[in-house]
Design a protein around this motif. Structure first.
Motif, short mmCIF file in Angstrom:
data_model
loop_
_atom_site.label_atom_id
_atom_site.label_comp_id
_atom_site.label_asym_id
_atom_site.label_seq_id
_atom_site.Cartn_x
_atom_site.Cartn_y
_atom_site.Cartn_z
N ALA A 185 -34.08 -31.98 -5.74
CA ALA A 185 -33.53 -33.21 -6.28
C ALA A 185 -34.13 -34.48 -5.70
O ALA A 185 -34.08 -35.54 -6.32
CB ALA A 185 -32.01 -33.22 -6.06
N ALA A 186 -34.73 -34.40 -4.50
CA ALA A 186 -35.27 -35.60 -3.85
C ALA A 186 -36.77 -35.75 -4.04
O ALA A 186 -37.41 -36.52 -3.34
CB ALA A 186 -34.94 -35.58 -2.36
N TYR A 187 -37.33 -35.02 -5.01
CA TYR A 187 -38.80 -34.98 -5.11
C TYR A 187 -39.43 -36.34 -5.39
O TYR A 187 -40.60 -36.57 -5.07
CB TYR A 187 -39.23 -33.95 -6.17
CG TYR A 187 -39.06 -34.35 -7.61
CD1 TYR A 187 -40.13 -34.81 -8.36
CD2 TYR A 187 -37.82 -34.22 -8.24
CE1 TYR A 187 -39.98 -35.15 -9.70
CE2 TYR A 187 -37.65 -34.55 -9.58
CZ TYR A 187 -38.73 -35.02 -10.30
OH TYR A 187 -38.59 -35.35 -11.63
N HIS A 188 -38.68 -37.28 -5.96
CA HIS A 188 -39.18 -38.64 -6.14
C HIS A 188 -38.63 -39.59 -5.07
O HIS A 188 -39.38 -40.35 -4.47
CB HIS A 188 -38.77 -39.19 -7.51
CG HIS A 188 -39.76 -38.88 -8.60
ND1 HIS A 188 -41.09 -39.12 -8.47
CD2 HIS A 188 -39.58 -38.38 -9.85
CE1 HIS A 188 -41.72 -38.76 -9.58
NE2 HIS A 188 -40.83 -38.30 -10.43
N VAL A 189 -37.34 -39.54 -4.84
CA VAL A 189 -36.71 -40.60 -4.04
C VAL A 189 -37.11 -40.56 -2.57
O VAL A 189 -37.27 -41.63 -1.95
CB VAL A 189 -35.17 -40.54 -4.18
CG1 VAL A 189 -34.74 -40.90 -5.58
CG2 VAL A 189 -34.61 -39.18 -3.77
N ALA A 190 -37.25 -39.38 -1.97
CA ALA A 190 -37.57 -39.33 -0.54
C ALA A 190 -38.97 -39.89 -0.24
O ALA A 190 -39.12 -40.77 0.62
CB ALA A 190 -37.42 -37.91 -0.01
N PRO A 191 -40.03 -39.42 -0.93
CA PRO A 191 -41.35 -40.02 -0.67
C PRO A 191 -41.38 -41.51 -0.97
O PRO A 191 -42.02 -42.29 -0.24
CB PRO A 191 -42.28 -39.24 -1.60
CG PRO A 191 -41.59 -37.94 -1.85
CD PRO A 191 -40.13 -38.29 -1.87
N ASP A 192 -40.70 -41.93 -2.03
CA ASP A 192 -40.69 -43.35 -2.39
C ASP A 192 -40.06 -44.20 -1.29
O ASP A 192 -40.58 -45.25 -0.91
CB ASP A 192 -39.94 -43.58 -3.70
CG ASP A 192 -40.73 -43.13 -4.92
OD1 ASP A 192 -41.90 -42.72 -4.75
OD2 ASP A 192 -40.17 -43.16 -6.03
N ALA A 193 -38.91 -43.78 -0.78
CA ALA A 193 -38.22 -44.55 0.26
C ALA A 193 -39.06 -44.67 1.52
O ALA A 193 -39.16 -45.75 2.12
CB ALA A 193 -36.87 -43.90 0.57
N LEU A 194 -39.68 -43.56 1.93
CA LEU A 194 -40.50 -43.59 3.14
C LEU A 194 -41.72 -44.48 2.96
O LEU A 194 -42.10 -45.24 3.85
CB LEU A 194 -40.93 -42.16 3.51
CG LEU A 194 -39.78 -41.21 3.89
CD1 LEU A 194 -40.29 -39.77 3.97
CD2 LEU A 194 -39.15 -41.62 5.21
N TRP A 195 -42.35 -44.41 1.79
CA TRP A 195 -43.53 -45.23 1.51
C TRP A 195 -43.17 -46.71 1.47
O TRP A 195 -43.89 -47.55 2.02
CB TRP A 195 -44.15 -44.81 0.17
CG TRP A 195 -45.34 -45.63 -0.20
CD1 TRP A 195 -46.63 -45.49 0.24
CD2 TRP A 195 -45.34 -46.75 -1.09
NE1 TRP A 195 -47.43 -46.46 -0.33
CE2 TRP A 195 -46.67 -47.25 -1.15
CE3 TRP A 195 -44.35 -47.38 -1.86
CZ2 TRP A 195 -47.03 -48.34 -1.93
CZ3 TRP A 195 -44.71 -48.47 -2.64
CH2 TRP A 195 -46.03 -48.94 -2.67
N GLU A 196 -42.04 -47.02 0.86
CA GLU A 196 -41.62 -48.43 0.77
C GLU A 196 -41.31 -49.03 2.15
O GLU A 196 -41.38 -50.24 2.33
CB GLU A 196 -40.42 -48.57 -0.16
CG GLU A 196 -40.78 -48.34 -1.63
CD GLU A 196 -39.59 -48.54 -2.56
OE1 GLU A 196 -38.64 -49.23 -2.16
OE2 GLU A 196 -39.64 -48.01 -3.69
N LEU A 197 -40.97 -48.18 3.12
CA LEU A 197 -40.72 -48.65 4.48
C LEU A 197 -42.00 -48.70 5.31
O LEU A 197 -41.96 -49.03 6.50
CB LEU A 197 -39.67 -47.77 5.16
CG LEU A 197 -38.24 -47.94 4.64
CD1 LEU A 197 -37.33 -46.85 5.19
CD2 LEU A 197 -37.69 -49.32 5.02
N GLY A 198 -43.13 -48.35 4.70
CA GLY A 198 -44.40 -48.53 5.38
C GLY A 198 -45.09 -47.28 5.88
O GLY A 198 -46.18 -47.36 6.46
#
Length: 446
Positions: A185-198
């Protein structure tokens, strides 16, 4: 009234086999809808799911059930369990539903229910819904049948929420992070959140096809994550399960870190910052004795509950504690979430790394675990724990461990398994005790 459908984490089972059939899902929608239709406002239920092939089928059945009793349905699509809990609250819904069997293989599925406050339902609510499942809930008049609507920005809402739990003054610049989303279920949201934090993100398990969820990946199978962390020279690896409510970590050396060490780090870091509440951490009877000893040395307590994150949360709410969880990686941080949240827990671990300027291997070695062994014995039916031979074996083991360790024997609430766990300072004794009890259970179950 004995439970017929609900286990320790909702309803779960093999898809297209009772109770995990479309017929039961439709009835659950009708029963839960009828239970939560209160007052004269327009009622709403939020439904999310993981990436299992059967999710479409179960979603459609639930939609039919809820709309038939007059509830409007908001469909989130694939989203983590904690996102469903969060969006249930923020959208002022009367009920939230997650379609997932968590860390189980794709052929299983499950239904988890959340109340309007975003918390999992109480035993009393579940028993009332079970009672309604046996009857025929009143159906809505034709003009009052519910509507269904899919929203497209659910992922963005959850990513924004998760990032807000990370200290505003910190960033993840310079950190190389491998994240294994278990094709779930987190296949999009987890990488996106980490990337957006740098962060420099290396994603694994982000190509779901309906049948590869949790397949040799995720929190229950961290081998690929270990290999990737070491091979890529990453600073840390994060492994989520199928519905992303649990977290297992791999440090930069490739060592797997369980939920006990994660809870210790988060609690002690919050204690250092003056943010730990209740003077304790809440965990289950399965958590390692080493965690209890470490907290005691720091002037803190370990409050134990029976197995199940719902029971951990109940104790946290009763004691005012804000850090709790399970050894399996369900980490509950009530300052942020109403249920276990793997991504939010990961962000607190990363905040400690950045804030203290220390590597994962140092930060996540908070205590020396006591030798512990857990084995599962599968059984086809009956009640092997009620056999006199098994009771005698368990009693003898408890006498041997008295004062030197602990023994926990329990029936799984989600699978036909007897779980046998022992821990103590003498590793050979722990292994011997577990093997004897497992053998006794196997004989009794034959």
């Amino acid at each position: 009234m004995a439970r017929k459908f609900f286990g320790t984490d909702g309803i779960r089972g093999l898809t297209n086999t009772a109770p995990m059939t479309p017929e039961v899902a439709l009835k659950v929608g009708q029963a839960a809808g009828a239970h939560f239709v209160r007052g004269d406002h327009r009622h709403r239920v939020v439904i999310g799911k993981d990436t299992r092939l059967s999710g479409y089928m179960m979603e459609s059945a639930l939609v039919a059930g809820f709309t038939s009793v007059g509830m409007d349905v908001v469909l989130l699509g694939p989203m983590p369990t904690p996102a469903v809990a969060m969006l249930t609250r923020s959208m002022r819904a009367d009920l939230g539903v997650m379609i997932s069997a968590s860390h189980n293989p794709f052929a299983d599925n499950g239904i988890k229910l959340f109340g309007p406050d975003g918390y999992k339902l109480s035993d009393a609510d579940e028993l009332e819904i079970e009672g309604l499942l046996e009857g025929a809930p009143p159906l809505a008049q034709p003009e009052l049948i519910g509507r269904a609507k899919r929203i497209d920005d659910a992922r963005g809402r959850y990513v924004h929420f998760a990032k807000a739990t990370f200290p505003e003054q910190l960033r993840l610049d310079g950190l190389k992070i491998v994240v294994d989303c278990a094709h779930g279920a987190a296949y999009h949201v987890a990488p996106d959140a980490l990337w957006e934090l740098g962060a420099d993100v290396i994603p694994l398990g982000v190509t779901p096809n309906g049948i590869n969820i949790n397949d040799a990946c995720g929190s229950t199978h961290p081998q690929l994550l270990q290999q990737t962390v070491v091979a890529s020279g990453a600073d840390i690896g994060l492994a989520l399960d199928g519905d992303a409510d649990r977290l297992i970590v791999v440090d930069e050396t490739g060592k797997v870190i369980d939920g006990d060490q994660l809870m210790a780090l988060i609690a002690l870091d919050q204690h250092r910052l003056g943010q730990l509440k209740g003077g304790a951490v809440v965990a289950t009877v399965m958590s390692n004795l080493g965690l209890e000893r470490k907290l005691d040395a720091e002037g803190l307590r370990l409050e134990r509950t029976k197995v199940g994150d719902r029971y951990v949360l109940e104790a946290m709410r009763a004691t005012g504690c804000n850090v709790g969880g399970e050894q399996s990686g369900h980490i509950i941080l009530t300052d942020h979430s109403t249920t276990g949240d793997g991504l939010v827990a990961a962000l607190q671990i990363l905040a400690a790394m950045v804030g203290q300027g220390k590597p994962a291997s140092e930060l996540l070695d908070q205590f020396e675990p006591v030798p512990q062994l857990l084995k599962n014995v599968r059984f086809a039916g009956g009640a092997p724990l009620e056999a006199d031979s098994v009771k005698a074996c368990i009693a003898a083991a408890e006498r041997e461990l008295d004062g030197r360790g602990r023994l926990v024997i329990r029936k799984s609430g989600t699978e036909p398994l007897i779980r046998v766990m022992a821990e103590g300072d003498d590793e050979a004794q722990v292994h011997d005790v577990v093997e004897r009890i497992c053998a006794a259970v196997t004989r009794a179950a034959a």
